[in-house]
Write a protein that holds these residues in place. Structure first.
Motif: not given
Length: 174
Positions: A90-92, A97-100, A152-156, A158-161
């Protein structure tokens, strides 16, 4: 609702981006097909067909980036990910996602500068002299959409994978 899941505005936005990308693909395919037929059978070319195809292909690629970035369908190397425990996976995923996202924000910004410069330079197509900046702007909208979808992907992530995982898309260690 017979097992149907209510779709929120983000999901509807994603669907609209996918339809737009598919529509651009259909237009590029049709234009290429008709252009080849006209050249082969009638020795006649659609004015600016090469320019239109080239510009529409660029639009298609940028809109496709938005969809691929959100879905995580881009090329990736999962060697480290596969060998990691769930918390590290999950961390990876979040880090990737943040780097992208940062890279896509930079590309979107620089392409916006290119759109403004192309408009200021009054660049046109070869035959019909149609302004090229309009096509660049439509491509930029695809890039801007990719930023929104990556957020949206990053938020999901983190919070709703679970909102991102589909049975066919779940990574396995097998």
């Amino acid at each position: 609702m017979n097992g149907a899941v209510a779709r929120g505005p983000v999901d509807r936005f994603i669907d609209a981006i996918e339809v737009a990308a598919a529509s651009f693909l259909a237009v590029v395919t049709l234009l290429t097909f008709v252009s080849v037929l006209l050249r082969y059978f009638f020795a006649w070319a659609i004015p600016d067909s090469y320019d239109f195809t080239r510009l529409l292909l660029g639009i298609l690629i940028f809109w496709g980036i938005a969809v691929a970035g959100y879905r995580g369908d881009h090329i990736s190397v999962d060697l480290l990910w596969s060998a990691s425990p769930p918390w590290a996976k999950r961390a990876l995923d979040v880090f990737a996602a943040l780097v992208t996202l940062v890279a896509m924000v930079a590309l979107t910004w620089m392409f916006a500068v290119k759109v403004v410069g192309t408009r200021a330079d009054n660049v046109g197509t070869f035959d019909l002299r149609q302004p090229v900046w309009v096509y660049y702007f439509i491509a930029w909208i695809g890039l801007a959409s990719s930023v929104v979808l990556l957020i949206a992907r990053t938020v999901r992530l983190v919070f709703w994978p679970e909102k991102l995982a589909r049975p066919s898309e779940i990574h396995s260690v097998e």
